[in-house]
Design a protein around this motif. Structure first.
Motif, PDB file in Angstrom:
ATOM      1  N   ASN A 156       0.852  -1.191   0.000  1.00  0.00           N
ATOM      2  CA  ASN A 156       0.000   0.000   0.000  1.00  0.00           C
ATOM      3  C   ASN A 156       0.889   1.244   0.000  1.00  0.00           C
ATOM      4  O   ASN A 156       2.124   1.144   0.022  1.00  0.00           O
ATOM      5  CB  ASN A 156      -1.012   0.007   1.160  1.00  0.00           C
ATOM      6  CG  ASN A 156      -0.358   0.075   2.534  1.00  0.00           C
ATOM      7  OD1 ASN A 156       0.692   0.694   2.705  1.00  0.00           O
ATOM      8  ND2 ASN A 156      -0.979  -0.554   3.516  1.00  0.00           N
ATOM      9  N   GLU A 157       0.279   2.409  -0.020  1.00  0.00           N
ATOM     10  CA  GLU A 157       1.033   3.650  -0.203  1.00  0.00           C
ATOM     11  C   GLU A 157       1.893   3.990   1.008  1.00  0.00           C
ATOM     12  O   GLU A 157       2.979   4.564   0.873  1.00  0.00           O
ATOM     13  CB  GLU A 157       0.090   4.818  -0.507  1.00  0.00           C
ATOM     14  CG  GLU A 157      -0.651   4.698  -1.830  1.00  0.00           C
ATOM     15  CD  GLU A 157      -1.937   3.887  -1.751  1.00  0.00           C
ATOM     16  OE1 GLU A 157      -2.206   3.276  -0.682  1.00  0.00           O
ATOM     17  OE2 GLU A 157      -2.679   3.857  -2.749  1.00  0.00           O
ATOM     18  N   LYS A 158       1.374   3.675   2.203  1.00  0.00           N
ATOM     19  CA  LYS A 158       2.145   3.965   3.414  1.00  0.00           C
ATOM     20  C   LYS A 158       3.447   3.169   3.390  1.00  0.00           C
ATOM     21  O   LYS A 158       4.526   3.712   3.644  1.00  0.00           O
ATOM     22  CB  LYS A 158       1.298   3.590   4.642  1.00  0.00           C
ATOM     23  CG  LYS A 158       2.034   3.571   5.965  1.00  0.00           C
ATOM     24  CD  LYS A 158       1.051   3.289   7.104  1.00  0.00           C
ATOM     25  CE  LYS A 158       1.667   2.519   8.260  1.00  0.00           C
ATOM     26  NZ  LYS A 158       2.764   3.181   8.921  1.00  0.00           N
ATOM     27  N   ILE A 159       3.334   1.923   3.014  1.00  0.00           N
ATOM     28  CA  ILE A 159       4.519   1.076   2.985  1.00  0.00           C
ATOM     29  C   ILE A 159       5.459   1.518   1.859  1.00  0.00           C
ATOM     30  O   ILE A 159       6.680   1.598   2.031  1.00  0.00           O
ATOM     31  CB  ILE A 159       4.085  -0.402   2.872  1.00  0.00           C
ATOM     32  CG1 ILE A 159       3.430  -0.801   4.193  1.00  0.00           C
ATOM     33  CG2 ILE A 159       5.255  -1.302   2.530  1.00  0.00           C
ATOM     34  CD1 ILE A 159       2.675  -2.087   4.176  1.00  0.00           C
ATOM     35  N   ALA A 160       4.878   1.856   0.723  1.00  0.00           N
ATOM     36  CA  ALA A 160       5.688   2.362  -0.395  1.00  0.00           C
ATOM     37  C   ALA A 160       6.486   3.594   0.048  1.00  0.00           C
ATOM     38  O   ALA A 160       7.684   3.722  -0.213  1.00  0.00           O
ATOM     39  CB  ALA A 160       4.787   2.728  -1.578  1.00  0.00           C
ATOM     40  N   PHE A 161       5.815   4.487   0.753  1.00  0.00           N
ATOM     41  CA  PHE A 161       6.444   5.719   1.226  1.00  0.00           C
ATOM     42  C   PHE A 161       7.618   5.399   2.143  1.00  0.00           C
ATOM     43  O   PHE A 161       8.734   5.913   1.988  1.00  0.00           O
ATOM     44  CB  PHE A 161       5.394   6.567   1.964  1.00  0.00           C
ATOM     45  CG  PHE A 161       5.864   7.938   2.380  1.00  0.00           C
ATOM     46  CD1 PHE A 161       6.772   8.096   3.415  1.00  0.00           C
ATOM     47  CD2 PHE A 161       5.396   9.084   1.738  1.00  0.00           C
ATOM     48  CE1 PHE A 161       7.214   9.355   3.806  1.00  0.00           C
ATOM     49  CE2 PHE A 161       5.827  10.351   2.114  1.00  0.00           C
ATOM     50  CZ  PHE A 161       6.732  10.487   3.155  1.00  0.00           C
TER      51      PHE A 161
END
Ligand code: SF4
Ligand code: SF4
Lengths: 609, 187
Positions: A58-63
């Motif tokens: 997800n985006e949080k992990i990508a970030f």
């Protein structure tokens, strides 16, 4: 001169990142941002670049993955759509305090309109909230240039920098000049400094103060200062000025030229809407009587003018508060501002075609089975192609990624004391389940939520162009990777009932769903994995079904049951007494054979004549 | 800049009909000829069978979108949306419309119909109605006065297809066959 190539806005961003030595690019797919990472993967593979490119869960992990690379001194970037930034907002708010070592770019693509999103939110407001600078490209080519500027800005002030393209930039194509990729790349070096990278609240105050100082200096940074696009003797004398950013500035330039105003009304293009350059604000307020601001989708530039008495924009009501700034809207705003007559455009009301699941999509079969197994249930839905279960009345709610499960829980708790309880069936895609469904399912297990979760597992992230999921066994550029088994994951969450079914086989699917509804009564979640393949998925794998040729016999009296309750686009009721099959669209899944109540849809070869 | 390089073109249809593909072929033809180009495309949910539209502007524009009454040419794969798309056209713009029931004989001097789906079936690639329509539109434009002509010719489009499918001769030939069927209907 370097070769010019036709590139999509998103591809130019990827190209820009890699030409500028970016070492890690991460993302979670979402329209309009998806092609940024796919393009980065393509370039990495094609030119054998030492870059880590990955789809994250997800985006949080990508970030967080990209950010750790950046604090190790590497140039790194993370891309997502605007609602994805909501998911990544937790690390964003903190990363701005701690700052970065290597250049760190957060790309958040907005979708004014909205064309393919739940909201029209303005990511630039998130940049303001996080207190980081944001750049707003007005064309694919400026988006590419901005990647270099953003890295420089980020490194100069040790701060994450946001690039905020909009749909019209992401999905514009332009002839773009290509440059070479760097010959050598930075080496990572992580300097331990717990006072910064693991700061306790006491130190965060220091970091916050530092951040405020950085912002003041960034508001003076020359490379991102607004520039007048049409400096002439006449524009210098004008008492009116137009200030624009993003694609609205591209529209405005063209319109000024076509209205013959380009030589008389000065226009400034704002590259960095936040923090707006302080000298620029002073210059504008001290020079002009009337100030028009064109920007999407909120008044971010506008709000930074402390004295707004002469400012016309979104906040003042001169620019519409919602919706995309289409060029025809911009034209009328400029006409009004320059006292020209407005144009009216009458658009004939033509019944548009609503989107629908592909002919032969496994989701349609699964939704049909769900409706048959539990016709009176509350259906909580989620984000993906299968949101289109709406057309089949098999989706009652869509909130945000993963909410099908937590909303099912909410409905259960809301109704559990009442007499008239209906079953609750949640539908979620495989990619969305990984993205944010798993924590919600854990919660449902612990709280013994009585509902059936149908995981629509088509092995891919379909809506955004078939990106892999953690279950795919391969990565962004097709490289083999370990994979996660969904059934084991569900079992691992503590779910007592988890069974897999092929949704193209309607009868067993309906039977299994009924069993699941029975099971969950008094016992907590039951999970059914409807497993198939997306028809548009070009990745290697088995065919979802052996196609059959179907035809409609004389038994058909055009009752429209199949076209309304099953809604396959290849079935066409044209009011001619008999439903027809569009042989170009039909993919031969054969499910309609079982759907027709009259038995009028049959397989061709088994029914000669 | 030659006047005929400045063109604003609308390409519309339903998701899945290949609007993006022919937009791209036209845009690549422009790049090949050194003409600056900007397109705007529909991605996302609408690509699942909803209405999709591309804007394509050649010859040096800033905005990727076409305003009402500015378009020079329409390629409509779905006849039902043609009236809506026409809002974006100049009164004298050329319209090339896929329609199974209307024929070129029904045309006025600027509206031209073709049964692109039928043509695609004839060409042996039933899904190539988009290419049939493209061939037709390019063909129609070649019959016009230079002031109304497209910035590219059939040869240019053929070259673009050759380049794109250089590793797949069969696909290349099929695409060109569909294109030719459309062009022949414009004669
Ligand atoms: S793209 Fe795949 S998942 Fe989406 S509707 Fe089509 S077949 Fe179904
Ligand atoms: S077989 Fe029936 S349900 Fe399947 S795609 Fe064809 S018409 Fe649609």
């Amino acid at each position: 001169m370097n070769e010019r190539k036709l590139l999509l806005g998103n591809e130019t961003i990827a190209r820009g990142l890699l030409e500028n030595g970016c070492r890690i690019v991460t993302s979670y797919p979402g329209t309009p941002a998806s092609e940024i990472l796919s393009a980065a993967a393509f370039f990495k593979n094609r030119y054998n670049l030492p870059v880590h490119v990955q789809w994250a869960v997800n985006e949080k992990i990508a970030f967080e993955i990209a950010y750790a690379g950046a604090i190790s001194g590497l140039r790194c970037a993370v891309s997502m759509k605007q609602v994805g930034l909501n998911v990544a907002s937790d690390p964003l708010m903190s990363a701005s305090y701690m700052g970065t070592k290597g250049g760190f770019i957060v790309i958040s693509a907005d979708d004014p309109g909205p064309h393919s999103s739940q909201t029209e939110q303005d990511s630039r407001l998130m940049a303001m909230l996080a207190k980081i600078p944001v750049l707003d490209p007005d064309s694919p080519s400026t988006a590419k240039e901005m990647t270099g500027v953003a890295f420089a800005l980020s490194e100069a002030f040790e701060i994450p920098v946001m690039i905020r393209p909009t749909t019209r930039i992401c999905h514009a194509r332009q002839d773009i000049e290509q440059h070479a990729f760097p010959e050598s790349f930075q080496e990572p070096e992580f300097e331990k400094n717990p006072g910064r990278w693991a700061a306790t609240p006491k130190f965060r105050f220091q970091l916050h103060r530092l951040l405020e100082e950085k912002l003041l200096k960034i508001a003076l940074f020359e490379q991102t200062a607004p520039a007048m696009v049409n400096e002439t003797r006449a524009t210098k004398r004008s008492s009116r000025v137009i200030i624009a950013s993003g694609v609205a500035s591209a529209h405005a330039m063209e319109i000024l030229q076509e209205l013959g105003l380009f030589d008389s009304i000065p226009m400034y293009r704002v590259i960095q809407p936040y923090p707006l350059h302080s000298a620029f604000i002073d210059l504008i307020l001290s020079t002009y009587e009337e100030i028009l601001i064109l920007e999407e989708t909120t008044g971010v530039i506008e709000t930074q003018f402390a004295d707004r008495r002469r400012v016309k924009g979104r906040m003042s009501g001169h620019v519409p508060g919602a919706g995309e700034l289409l060029p025809e809207i911009v034209e009328n705003i400029i006409r009004k501002f320059t006292h020209l007559e407005s144009l009216s455009v009458e658009k004939p009301s033509v019944p548009g075609k609503r989107p629908t699941l592909c002919a032969g999509c496994m989701h349609r079969a699964a939704f049909y089975a769900i409706k048959r197994a539990a016709p009176k249930a509350i259906y909580t839905g989620d984000i993906g192609c299968y949101t289109l279960g709406l057309n089949l009345n098999a989706v009652d709610t869509v909130l945000c990624m993963g909410a099908s499960i937590s909303q099912a829980a909410g409905f259960h708790h809301a109704f559990k004391q009442t007499k008239k309880r209906s079953p609750i069936i949640a539908t979620i895609g495989d990619s969305t389940f990984f993205h944010s469904g798993v924590p919600a399912l854990l919660d449902a297990v612990v709280q013994q939520v009585e509902f059936v979760l149908v995981i629509l597992d088509n092995g891919t992230t379909a809506m955004t162009g078939n990106q892999p999921t953690p279950a795919s066994g391969f990565g962004a550029f097709g490289e083999p990777l370990p994979h996660v088994d969904i059934e084991s994951l569900v079992n691992g969450c503590g779910v007592a009932f988890c069974r897999t079914v092929n949704p193209y086989e309607l009868k067993p699917t309906i039977a299994l769903l009924k069993e699941a509804v029975q099971f969950c009564n008094g016992r907590g979640p039951a999970v059914v994995i409807a497993k198939g393949r997306c028809l548009l998925d070009k990745n290697p794998g088995p065919a979802p079904f052996t196609p059959v040729e179907v035809e409609i016999t004389d038994e058909c009296d055009e009752c429209e049951y199949c076209t309304t309750h099953f809604e396959c686009p290849a079935l066409i009721s044209g009011g001619e007494g008999r439903t027809m099959i569009d042989s170009v669209l039909c993919s031969g899944c054969g499910v309609c054979i079982e759907v027709c109540p009259k038995g009028a849809i049959v397989e061709k070869n088994t029914n000669p004549g | 800049m030659d006047n005929h390089e400045k063109r604003q073109i609308i390409i519309s249809g339903l998701g899945g009909q290949g609007v993006l593909f022919i937009t791209r072929l036209l845009a690549e033809a422009a790049v090949m000829k050194g003409i600056p180009v900007l397109t705007s495309e529909t991605h996302g949910m609408a690509q699942r069978g909803g209405n999709v539209v591309s804007h394509l502007k050649t010859g040096g524009y800033h905005s990727p979108l076409i305003r009402p009454r500015q378009g020079d040419l329409l390629l409509a794969l779905d006849p039902n949306t043609a009236p809506l798309d026409s809002v974006f056209l100049k009164p004298e713009a050329i319209k090339a419309i896929n329609s199974p029931s209307l024929h070129s004989t029904d045309s006025d001097r600027s509206t031209f119909y073709i049964d692109a789906v039928g043509g695609a079936q004839k060409s042996g690639s039933p899904k190539a109605a988009n290419l049939v329509l493209l061939g037709f539109a390019v063909g129609v434009s070649q019959n016009m006065t230079p002031a109304k002509r497209l910035f590219c010719s059939m040869d240019d489009i053929r070259n673009v297809i050759h380049n794109r499918f250089s590793s797949d001769q069969k696909q290349s030939a099929q695409n060109i066959a569909a294109l030719e069927i459309g062009a022949a209907c414009a004669k």
